[in-house]
Scaffold this active site. Structure first.
Site, short mmCIF file in Angstrom:
data_model
loop_
_atom_site.label_atom_id
_atom_site.label_comp_id
_atom_site.label_asym_id
_atom_site.label_seq_id
_atom_site.Cartn_x
_atom_site.Cartn_y
_atom_site.Cartn_z
N CYS A 2 -19.03 -29.16 -21.29
CA CYS A 2 -19.64 -27.77 -20.49
C CYS A 2 -19.96 -26.70 -21.27
O CYS A 2 -19.14 -26.64 -22.19
CB CYS A 2 -18.88 -27.40 -19.26
SG CYS A 2 -18.64 -28.71 -17.79
N ARG A 27 -23.53 -29.72 -24.87
CA ARG A 27 -22.22 -29.70 -24.30
C ARG A 27 -22.14 -30.39 -23.07
O ARG A 27 -21.02 -30.64 -22.35
CB ARG A 27 -21.56 -28.43 -24.40
CG ARG A 27 -21.49 -27.71 -25.66
CD ARG A 27 -20.79 -26.24 -25.54
NE ARG A 27 -19.57 -26.13 -24.97
CZ ARG A 27 -18.57 -26.55 -25.79
NH1 ARG A 27 -18.41 -26.72 -27.15
NH2 ARG A 27 -17.31 -26.63 -25.45
N TRP A 76 -21.10 -30.82 -17.81
CA TRP A 76 -20.83 -32.26 -18.16
C TRP A 76 -19.76 -32.59 -17.05
O TRP A 76 -18.61 -32.21 -16.90
CB TRP A 76 -20.12 -32.34 -19.36
CG TRP A 76 -20.17 -33.96 -19.87
CD1 TRP A 76 -21.41 -34.80 -20.42
CD2 TRP A 76 -19.03 -34.80 -19.75
NE1 TRP A 76 -20.79 -35.96 -20.70
CE2 TRP A 76 -19.47 -35.99 -20.24
CE3 TRP A 76 -17.91 -34.51 -19.32
CZ2 TRP A 76 -18.49 -37.13 -20.12
CZ3 TRP A 76 -16.81 -35.69 -19.27
CH2 TRP A 76 -17.44 -36.94 -20.01
N ASN A 100 -15.14 -23.92 -18.05
CA ASN A 100 -15.29 -25.14 -19.02
C ASN A 100 -13.72 -25.79 -19.03
O ASN A 100 -12.94 -24.88 -19.48
CB ASN A 100 -15.92 -24.65 -20.18
CG ASN A 100 -15.90 -25.64 -21.35
OD1 ASN A 100 -15.63 -25.55 -22.55
ND2 ASN A 100 -15.81 -27.14 -20.96
N GLY A 101 -13.54 -26.84 -18.60
CA GLY A 101 -12.30 -27.35 -18.95
C GLY A 101 -11.77 -28.41 -17.73
O GLY A 101 -12.98 -28.70 -17.04
N GLU A 483 -20.16 -46.46 -38.37
CA GLU A 483 -21.17 -45.34 -38.22
C GLU A 483 -22.57 -45.84 -37.86
O GLU A 483 -23.26 -45.18 -36.74
CB GLU A 483 -20.89 -44.34 -39.46
CG GLU A 483 -21.84 -43.06 -39.33
CD GLU A 483 -21.37 -42.17 -38.23
OE1 GLU A 483 -20.45 -42.59 -37.38
OE2 GLU A 483 -22.23 -41.21 -37.68
N LYS A 487 -24.30 -44.92 -34.33
CA LYS A 487 -25.78 -44.25 -34.08
C LYS A 487 -26.79 -45.16 -33.21
O LYS A 487 -27.36 -44.69 -32.47
CB LYS A 487 -26.23 -44.13 -35.50
CG LYS A 487 -25.80 -43.12 -36.55
CD LYS A 487 -26.01 -41.61 -35.88
CE LYS A 487 -24.88 -40.80 -36.04
NZ LYS A 487 -23.64 -40.93 -35.26
N GLU A 490 -25.49 -44.81 -29.64
CA GLU A 490 -25.42 -43.54 -28.81
C GLU A 490 -26.82 -42.83 -28.34
O GLU A 490 -26.86 -42.41 -27.52
CB GLU A 490 -24.44 -42.56 -29.16
CG GLU A 490 -24.92 -42.21 -30.88
CD GLU A 490 -23.72 -41.23 -31.44
OE1 GLU A 490 -22.98 -40.50 -30.86
OE2 GLU A 490 -23.93 -40.92 -32.77
N HIS A 506 -14.40 -65.31 -36.56
CA HIS A 506 -13.17 -65.44 -35.78
C HIS A 506 -13.53 -65.22 -34.43
O HIS A 506 -12.71 -64.58 -33.82
CB HIS A 506 -12.02 -64.74 -36.34
CG HIS A 506 -11.63 -65.28 -37.82
ND1 HIS A 506 -11.09 -66.25 -38.10
CD2 HIS A 506 -11.78 -64.62 -39.00
CE1 HIS A 506 -10.86 -66.63 -39.43
NE2 HIS A 506 -11.24 -65.51 -39.79
N LYS A 605 -21.56 -33.25 -26.91
CA LYS A 605 -21.21 -33.30 -28.32
C LYS A 605 -19.63 -32.90 -28.59
O LYS A 605 -19.14 -33.44 -29.38
CB LYS A 605 -21.97 -32.31 -29.04
CG LYS A 605 -21.77 -32.29 -30.39
CD LYS A 605 -22.93 -31.85 -31.16
CE LYS A 605 -22.64 -31.87 -32.82
NZ LYS A 605 -22.91 -33.24 -33.25
C1 G6P Z 1 -18.10 -36.64 -29.80
C2 G6P Z 1 -19.62 -36.61 -30.59
C3 G6P Z 1 -19.45 -37.34 -31.52
C4 G6P Z 1 -18.11 -36.70 -32.64
C5 G6P Z 1 -17.00 -36.66 -31.80
C6 G6P Z 1 -15.77 -36.26 -32.42
O1 G6P Z 1 -17.98 -37.99 -29.22
O2 G6P Z 1 -20.70 -37.21 -29.80
O3 G6P Z 1 -20.62 -37.19 -32.57
O4 G6P Z 1 -18.06 -37.52 -33.79
O5 G6P Z 1 -17.10 -35.99 -30.38
O6 G6P Z 1 -16.24 -34.74 -32.35
P1 G6P Z 1 -15.60 -33.68 -33.38
O7 G6P Z 1 -16.29 -32.42 -33.04
O8 G6P Z 1 -14.07 -33.55 -33.31
O9 G6P Z 1 -15.92 -34.10 -34.88
#
Ligand code: G6P
Length: 610
Positions: A2, A27, A76, A100-101, A483, A487, A490, A506, A605
């Site tokens: 949020c 957010r 969110w 927010n929270g 990683e 990508k 997501e 396995h 994010k």
């Molecule tokens: C979310 C984001 C990721 C990020 C993760 C950790 O899931 O979508 O891209 O790596 O949070 O976030 P931070 O701000 O702690 O790196």
């Protein structure tokens, strides 16, 4: 998650609120709403389900709502579905507010308020909090600060509130605990926001409001209070990010812009730590003696930051011969971890606000272990609470899928590893200098990879219908696979797995079907042939193969149908180069599928709930 914003000054508030919310949409984007007040008039609330543009259309880009004081929210969903009724702001008889929270004891508070005659229209914990403040305001308190203080004592959980009290026109009240909020100062105006990009266009002078603190904003004044209601003084800070950094700058998506900013993010982060042929961690607060004293390292993070930790484990263990364990913050915090008193806990986080990472940091501190935060957002909670901070210099990252922050975190990790190696006598001066010089070549090499992006665009166009993608590699190549796979998941919503290449047989290999895409990462010289063998095993079961390797390894074309080459660098630093084509692949597949690259579904994010 949020995002919240607020404005009070002499300009029309609504367009500024919408503009700020646009920067915070990463957010959360389930719904949005604003509350604006024109002088002594009533508070006007407008909300809309869905993306911010719906709210923007509904209010004629904010022009339809008059007033110089207001608050705004992008949501969110946690408690309650993403409907208009559940959208913020929420209103009570005396207070309108956004949040927010998460209020953990909201049910208990709701029951108490219901007994006192309150009626609830939404399913949100926020409406409960707003009505609790209303309750205390009417019952005991004579001022908004009193009412907020009473509520803060009763509320369990995390919050950043922005509130308008009907009896106090031309004032905004804020309070926070464990959710981010900054206050910006302009000429005869004040702003509030969850994150810097929302206000960067207007001001760079900010105040960080601390945990369990309250703020009162008017156009011309700012007052802060502690939980006892006593006034407290705060220091003004200047944000160094420049305003253009939070704009799209001609790129179609923030993600593509941020992919292209990686050479700069890597260079700037490196140059903040390495001066000439030496790495200097004195600003971080780490001496060589400290580095020698650590018996083990524990890296704790979430998402891509955890993937950085996985790369760092290989690099640090190899260069400095120190045991490194890597933990997911959400697991670490509930596991009663066993750590030596001479351990170093490293928390990696772009936002510095991820709830689980913050909790892991606090747990480590309670255990009496020294903590180092590798964080991108200056003044964020994790940065403020850690014993030591190493700031990455990536600038604001807006796209939900991280790119440049990941790359900057890697560089920070490499610098630590190299300095650890020297301090602990594992690296000769000569090797130390050679490694630092090699780091300096990475930005240029990333630029070269970016110049060749059309090949990946072409390949991606053939993969838009893929059902599954498997990424395999060994050692650092396995960490890179993690990683790359994230990508794909997501932003292109394609099921994907990252597997240690040797582990595939396995069980997981049974998932391969005719034509399943398997991407082999083969950047580690010693492991090249081993991973080739694993690719051959996949091919003989019908897989379609892509190989990502280093210039010169052209023999890979005997095995794979599509090969991607990256420049040579020291094997330890390969993740910095190999990740770039994988980011591009995820990006182009997402665009090819017509998806919202910057704001993928169900994600946010900054994950400020556990
Ligand atoms: C979310 C984001 C990721 C990020 C993760 C950790 O899931 O979508 O891209 O790596 O949070 O976030 P931070 O701000 O702690 O790196």
């Amino acid at each position: 998650m949020c995002g919240i914003v607020g404005y009070i000054g002499r300009r029309p508030a609504a367009p500024i609120l919408l503009d700020g919310l646009e920067k915070l949409e990463y957010r959360g984007y389930d719904s949005a709403g604003i509350a604006v007040r024109d002088g002594n008039g009533p508070v006007a609330v407008v909300k809309a389900q869905g993306r911010l543009r719906v709210l923007s259309d509904k209010t004629d880009h904010g022009k339809a709502i008059a007033g110089n004081c207001g608050i705004g929210h992008t949501r969110w969903a946690t408690h309650g579905e993403p409907t208009e009724t559940n959208a913020h702001p929420h209103v009570s008889e005396t207070v309108t507010g956004i949040h927010n929270g998460i209020i953990e004891n909201y049910q208990e508070l709701k029951d108490k308020l219901t007994k006192n005659g309150y009626v609830f229209y939404s399913d949100t914990d926020t409406e409960v909090a707003i009505k609790l403040i209303d309750y205390y305001y009417k019952k005991y308190a004579h001022t908004p600060v009193d009412a907020i203080n009473h509520a803060m004592v009763r509320i369990r959980g995390s919050y950043a509130f922005a509130l308008l009290f009907n009896d106090y026109p031309e004032e905004i009240y804020v309070a926070r605990k464990d959710s981010p909020m900054i206050i910006g100062e302009g000429e005869g105006e004040h702003y509030l926001a969850s994150d810097v990009p929302a206000i960067l266009k207007y001001t760079r002078s900010v105040y960080y409001i601390g945990n369990l603190e309250i703020g009162r904003l008017t156009a011309d004044s700012l007052t802060f209070y502690n939980l006892d209601g006593d006034e407290i003084q705060k220091e003004k800070k200047e944000i160094e990010w420049d305003a253009a950094a939070a704009e799209r700058g001609g790129f179609e998506h923030y993600m593509m812009k941020e992919i292209h900013e990686q050479p700069t993010a890597v260079r700037d982060t490196l140059h903040s730590l390495a001066h000439g042929d030496h790495i200097d961690l004195s600003e971080v607060g780490l001496t060589d003696e400290d580095l020698r004293s650590f018996s083990q390292i524990c890296i704790v993070a979430c998402g891509s930051a955890w993937h950085v930790g996985m790369v760092c484990k290989y690099v640090m263990e190899d260069l400095a011969r120190i045991p490194v364990q890597v933990d997911l913050a959400s697991e670490f915090r509930y596991r009663r971890p066993i750590l030596d008193q001479n351990a170093l806990v490293i928390i990696i986080s772009q936002s510095g606000e991820t709830a689980d990472s913050l909790a892991a940091l606090r747990l480590s501190k309670q255990m009496g272990i020294r903590t180092l935060a590798i964080v991108n957002v200056v003044g964020s909670s994790i940065a403020r609470e850690a014993d030591m901070v190493l700031y990455t210099v990536a600038g604001p990252e807006i796209a939900v899928a991280t790119t440049k922050a990941y790359s900057a975190q890697l560089i920070a990790g490499y610098c630590l590893a190299i300095q650890l190696g020297l301090a602990r006598g594992e690296l000769t001066e000569e090797r130390y200098t050679e490694l630092i010089r090699e780091l300096d070549t990475l930005p240029g090499k990333i630029e070269r990879i970016l110049e060749d992006k059309e090949r990946l665009q072409w390949f991606a166009s053939k993969q838009v219908a893929a059902k599954d993608i498997f990424y395999i590699g060994r050692g650092i190549d396995y960490a890179i696979s993690l990683e790359g796979s994230l990508k794909a998941k997501e932003i292109s919503y394609i099921h994907s797995e990252a597997y240690a290449a040797g582990e595939l047989k396995h069980g997981t290999i049974s998932l391969l079907e005719e034509g399943t895409l398997v991407i082999g990462i083969l950047t580690q010289q010693e492991l090249f042939e081993k991973t080739v063998s694993n690719l051959v095993e996949c091919k003989s079961r019908g897989a379609y193969l892509m190989g990502l390797t280093v210039n010169g390894h052209y023999e890979i074309e005997d095995t794979v149908s599509f090969a991607v080459y990256i420049p040579k660098t020291d094997d330890h630093f390969m993740a910095s180069l190999a990740v770039i084509p994988l980011q591009l692949l995820g990006y182009y597949i997402s665009v090819g599928r017509g998806l919202d690259v910057d704001k993928p579904r169900n994600l946010a994010k900054s994950v400020t709930v556990e």
